[in-house]
Design a protein around this motif. Structure first.
Motif, PDB file in Angstrom:
ATOM      1  N   GLY A 731       0.803  -1.215   0.000  1.00  0.00           N
ATOM      2  CA  GLY A 731       0.000   0.000   0.000  1.00  0.00           C
ATOM      3  C   GLY A 731       0.840   1.271   0.000  1.00  0.00           C
ATOM      4  O   GLY A 731       2.056   1.240  -0.198  1.00  0.00           O
ATOM      5  N   ILE A 732       0.173   2.378   0.265  1.00  0.00           N
ATOM      6  CA  ILE A 732       0.842   3.695   0.252  1.00  0.00           C
ATOM      7  C   ILE A 732       0.767   4.282   1.654  1.00  0.00           C
ATOM      8  O   ILE A 732      -0.329   4.568   2.141  1.00  0.00           O
ATOM      9  N   PRO A 733       1.863   4.495   2.346  1.00  0.00           N
ATOM     10  CA  PRO A 733       1.828   5.129   3.670  1.00  0.00           C
ATOM     11  C   PRO A 733       1.190   6.513   3.588  1.00  0.00           C
ATOM     12  O   PRO A 733       1.403   7.254   2.613  1.00  0.00           O
ATOM     13  N   ALA A 734       0.390   6.880   4.610  1.00  0.00           N
ATOM     14  CA  ALA A 734      -0.333   8.157   4.590  1.00  0.00           C
ATOM     15  C   ALA A 734       0.608   9.341   4.448  1.00  0.00           C
ATOM     16  O   ALA A 734       0.298  10.310   3.746  1.00  0.00           O
ATOM     17  N   GLU A 735       1.784   9.266   5.089  1.00  0.00           N
ATOM     18  CA  GLU A 735       2.702  10.403   5.025  1.00  0.00           C
ATOM     19  C   GLU A 735       3.349  10.563   3.659  1.00  0.00           C
ATOM     20  O   GLU A 735       3.942  11.594   3.358  1.00  0.00           O
ATOM     21  N   ASN A 736       3.230   9.543   2.783  1.00  0.00           N
ATOM     22  CA  ASN A 736       3.855   9.601   1.458  1.00  0.00           C
ATOM     23  C   ASN A 736       2.850   9.832   0.343  1.00  0.00           C
ATOM     24  O   ASN A 736       3.232   9.924  -0.827  1.00  0.00           O
ATOM     25  N   ALA A 737       1.553   9.942   0.708  1.00  0.00           N
ATOM     26  CA  ALA A 737       0.516  10.021  -0.329  1.00  0.00           C
ATOM     27  C   ALA A 737       0.705  11.240  -1.224  1.00  0.00           C
ATOM     28  O   ALA A 737       0.508  11.172  -2.442  1.00  0.00           O
ATOM     29  N   ASP A 738       1.078  12.394  -0.602  1.00  0.00           N
ATOM     30  CA  ASP A 738       1.212  13.622  -1.388  1.00  0.00           C
ATOM     31  C   ASP A 738       2.537  13.714  -2.118  1.00  0.00           C
ATOM     32  O   ASP A 738       2.729  14.576  -2.974  1.00  0.00           O
ATOM     33  N   LYS A 739       3.507  12.829  -1.771  1.00  0.00           N
ATOM     34  CA  LYS A 739       4.845  12.922  -2.360  1.00  0.00           C
ATOM     35  C   LYS A 739       5.078  11.875  -3.456  1.00  0.00           C
ATOM     36  O   LYS A 739       6.133  11.881  -4.088  1.00  0.00           O
ATOM     37  N   LEU A 740       4.116  10.990  -3.644  1.00  0.00           N
ATOM     38  CA  LEU A 740       4.330   9.821  -4.494  1.00  0.00           C
ATOM     39  C   LEU A 740       4.754  10.202  -5.905  1.00  0.00           C
ATOM     40  O   LEU A 740       5.577   9.521  -6.523  1.00  0.00           O
ATOM     41  N   PHE A 741       4.203  11.298  -6.442  1.00  0.00           N
ATOM     42  CA  PHE A 741       4.476  11.662  -7.833  1.00  0.00           C
ATOM     43  C   PHE A 741       5.559  12.741  -7.939  1.00  0.00           C
ATOM     44  O   PHE A 741       5.768  13.296  -9.020  1.00  0.00           O
TER      45      PHE A 741
END
Length: 792
Positions: A731-741
């Motif tokens: 999955g995608i950690p919540a703290e990384n959701a905005d940094k993924l792209f």
């Protein structure tokens, strides 16, 4: 003397009045004469007034009149006049020469006497004189040579507020010593020489106030020439002096207003003037703000400072007593007895009582336009009705106060507008300097140009240069001169102008200028050409630099995408080797078989031919694999064409199938056959899909249990084609959701963090969007959507 011209005076004298000509015939008679004698006077006729005399008095009065005519002197005597019912009564008669008569005409005045002589002799002449003087509307006194009061007529007693008695001597007894001194004291030293005198002094009026008195004194001498008594005539001159004082001060105050003196000084003088000319008055002027919500103390010269503090800057509220009431109602407000009024509990009421003020009158001050400009407040120790003279003074003070406050308001408004204009001009100059924008106005009819300061600076023109269109043309770059002239003519014709041209400055540098202009009717009632020039040299250079930067960025992005593809293909080496080795193995086996079949005796040509066909098939298969790899590795310019997303998705899945089997990943494909074709670059979209597949596989590398992903296409509500890949990974950690792209952000140990960043950039260049989200269960879903008509 004609009756109409004399009526205003003679008709109201307290006696019988008539005039005679040189013959003794009456030429005028007032209404008292006609009513008493019954003789009617007509303007066209004459009346023989002597017929109204007692027969025994006729010869005497004629003789005395003839003597008076010879000497030109006054005549004074006592005669009996017949009443209309036939009864005779005694009168004190005086005849005065008519100074404006060319002949010997006389004006007669007869004052009636209540006493009649039983023996036919004249009554006491002094008594008759007293009665005559009592009838006069002026103060008359007889003073002995020793300055003792012998007689004061009724007007003296009335003026001093003394009791009236039926007998003159009794009336004199009513004058106490203080009053006698008040009447005669100031005159004593002036009478010692026995000469006539005219002057003024102050005496205490019956109201208790000091009044100015004008006095005329004439000595009356006996036969030996000695002064027997003084005859004194007095008039109350207080009103006249007040009027003169008021007029003189009004002139001074109006001069202050005309000179532009501060309003506070004008209001201070007005308060002092009212206080001087009124009894028991302490005045205050409160100005009102333009919205009539706040007080401002204009002047309060004789009031304690506490009064100023309680009003200055305070809101108009009923708690501030009559001043606030007058301001709210725009009508007079008055407190007659503060001690018994509800006002006593308020702050202003307490302040009044502490300072011994028990009455207050507040009057609105109206401007010349009828607006309430302020309040004129008068505080008094006790309530007393204002005299007519005091009311006149207050009314005139209100008028001047309204003019002064209104003038101040206009001046303040003018200063405010001037300050606003200066600020606006300063802001305009600053704004033009900050934005590098100059303005100009061209009055077409008058052939006049007006340029702003910034206009001169931008065009590098001498500020002392007279504005003209030719001066601007001299600055225009030769290659842009034709464009400049064409656009200016367009603007003057009413079409408006918006164009970019170059100028050459005095130091031979080139500037890029944007010009905007149009004809307007908003400045004058005729067409005026106005516009702006803006120095866009820096922005032009920035645009060029930006364009070059964007080109470099695009190239770097392409290089980065190429590296990303190379890395992605590198990760698929095993799958690629498998894809190529299979057809190569087939080709090798088929070639060996074909040789064996041809080596037989006889050769098996048919079987060899079939084997050759299989060899060709496998060769084509290998060629296609190599071709796809070459395309993905080649750095080609993107080609936007109609593309079926399902088709390119199958190709990518096929390419990565071996890698997925090696990782034990089950790939479920759910491709909607009805999805519309899109416009896009086939290779770039394959790169995005391949990157999504590998990221999903990486996300499941460390999990225990089954590994699977679902590749799905469908159409969304707006008709865009959507492709999503869902995994069951970490999955995608919540703290990384905005940094993924974000570029260079990665959670992989050996990752570069550019795959998803490049993928999103590719999708956005196709007019689409790309996103990632957590699944309801394990794993995450990465997806993108592209509209049917993608951006080229």
């Amino acid at each position: 003397m004609s009756k109409p011209s004399a009526a205003s005076v003679l008709e109201h004298l307290p006696g019988l009045v008539w005039t005679t000509d040189e013959t003794g015939a009456a030429t005028y008679a007032n209404r008292h004469f006609e009513a008493y004698t019954g003789l009617e006077w007509e303007p066209s006729g004459r009346i023989q007034w002597l017929t109204a005399l007692h027969p025994d008095d006729t010869s005497s009065i004629v003789e005395r009149l003839e003597n008076a005519q010879r000497t030109g002197s006054h005549l004074m005597t006592d005669v009996r006049l017949r009443r209309s019912d036939g009864e005779y009564r005694w009168f004190a008669v005086s005849a005065s020469p008519l100074s404006d008569s060319l002949n010997q005409g006389y004006c007669w005045l007869a004052i009636g006497s209540d006493e009649s002589s039983a023996d036919g002799h004249f009554p006491n002449s002094d008594g008759r004189m007293q009665r005559f003087l009592d009838a006069l509307p002026t103060q008359a006194l007889l003073v002995s040579p020793t300055i003792e009061l012998e007689f004061a007529n009724q007007e003296v007693l009335r003026w001093h507020g003394l009791a009236r008695g039926p007998h003159p001597l009794r009336r004199m007894d009513n004058l106490d010593s203080d009053e006698l001194i008040g009447i005669t004291g100031p005159l004593k030293h002036l009478l010692e020489n026995g000469e006539p005198y005219a002057g003024s002094y102050q005496a205490v009026h019956g109201s208790g106030n000091l009044h100015w008195i004008d006095v005329r004194m004439v000595p009356i001498r006996d036969a030996g020439g000695r002064v027997a008594r003084y005859f004194v005539l007095q008039n109350d001159a207080q009103d006249l002096r007040h009027a003169s004082y008021l007029l003189a001060n009004e002139v001074k105050i109006l001069e202050m207003v005309a000179r532009g003196a501060p309003t506070a000084d004008v209001l201070h003088k007005l308060c002092r003037l009212v206080e001087d000319l009124s009894t028991d008055c302490s005045c205050c002027v409160l100005e009102l703000s333009l919205d009539r919500k706040y007080f401002r103390v204009g002047a309060a010269p004789s009031l304690p400072d506490e009064f100023k503090e309680i009003f200055d800057g305070k809101a108009v509220d009923v708690g501030l007593g009559p001043c606030a009431s007058a301001a709210i109602s725009r009508k007079k407000a008055e407190v007659l007895d503060c001690a018994s009024d509800g006002l006593r509990e308020s702050a202003i009421g307490q302040l009044m009582l502490v300072n011994d003020f028990n009455a207050c009158l507040a009057i609105p001050i109206l401007s010349p336009y009828g607006n309430t400009a302020g309040i004129f407040a008068i505080y008094r120790h006790r309530h007393v009705a204002f005299t007519p003279h005091e009311r006149q003074v207050i009314d005139r003070a209100l008028l001047i106060a309204g003019i002064s406050i209104d003038r101040t308001r206009h001046e303040e408004a003018l200063l405010k507008r001037e300050a606003q204009l200066r600020r606006s001009q300063a802001q305009l100059v600053a704004a033009q300097r900050i934005s590098s924008t100059g303005s100009f106005t061209f009055d077409i009819q008058r052939d006049e140009n007006i340029w702003s300061e910034e206009f001169y600076r931008i065009l590098d023109l001498d500020p002392t240069l007279k504005p003209s269109i030719d001066a601007v043309r001299e600055r225009v770059h030769p290659e842009d001169l034709e464009l400049f002239n064409t656009e200016i003519q367009r603007g003057l014709s009413g079409d408006g102008a918006d164009f970019i041209f170059r100028i050459v400055t005095t130091d031979a540098s080139v500037k890029f200028i944007r010009g905007l202009a149009r004809v307007t009717h908003e400045i004058e009632d005729y067409p005026v050409f106005m516009g702006t020039v803006q120095d866009i040299t820096n922005s032009k250079r920035a645009e060029d630099a930006l364009r070059r930067g964007e080109e470099a960025l695009t190239k770097a992005r392409e290089d980065l995408a190429y590296v990303s593809r190379a890395m992605t293909i590198s990760a698929l080496t095993t799958s690629i080797a498998h894809e190529v080795s299979q057809p190569l193995s087939g080709i090798l086996a088929n070639a060996n078989t074909c040789l064996r079949l041809l080596a037989r005796d006889p050769p098996n040509v048919a079987a060899a031919s079939e084997t050759a066909r299989r060899t060709i098939r496998d060769t084509m298969r290998a060629t296609e694999v190599i071709k796809r790899l070459r395309v993905m590795f080649n750095r080609q310019i993107p080609v936007m064409e109609e593309t079926n997303l399902n088709e390119i998705t199958r190709e990518v899945i096929a390419l990565s199938s071996k890698d997925m089997r090696d990782r034990s990943i089950a790939v479920t494909v759910q491709l909607d056959p009805e999805v519309p074709t899109i416009t896009g670059d086939r290779i770039q979209l394959q790169q995005v899909i391949l990157n999504m597949l590998l990221n999903a596989a990486e996300a499941m590398a460390d999990i225990e249990g089954p590994r699977s992903m679902v590749v799905r296409t469908h159409s969304d509500a707006v008709g865009s084609t959507v492709l999503s890949i869902a995994d069951v990974g970490i999955g995608i950690p919540a703290e990384n959701a905005d940094k993924l792209f974000e570029a260079f952000f990665t959670t992989k140990r050996n990752g570069m963090g550019i795959g998803l960043s490049i993928s999103r950039s590719i999708i956005e260049n196709h007019g689409g969007v790309m996103w990632a989200e957590m699944n309801n269960g394990p794993g995450a879903t990465v997806a993108f959507s592209i509209p049917r008509q993608a951006r080229p």
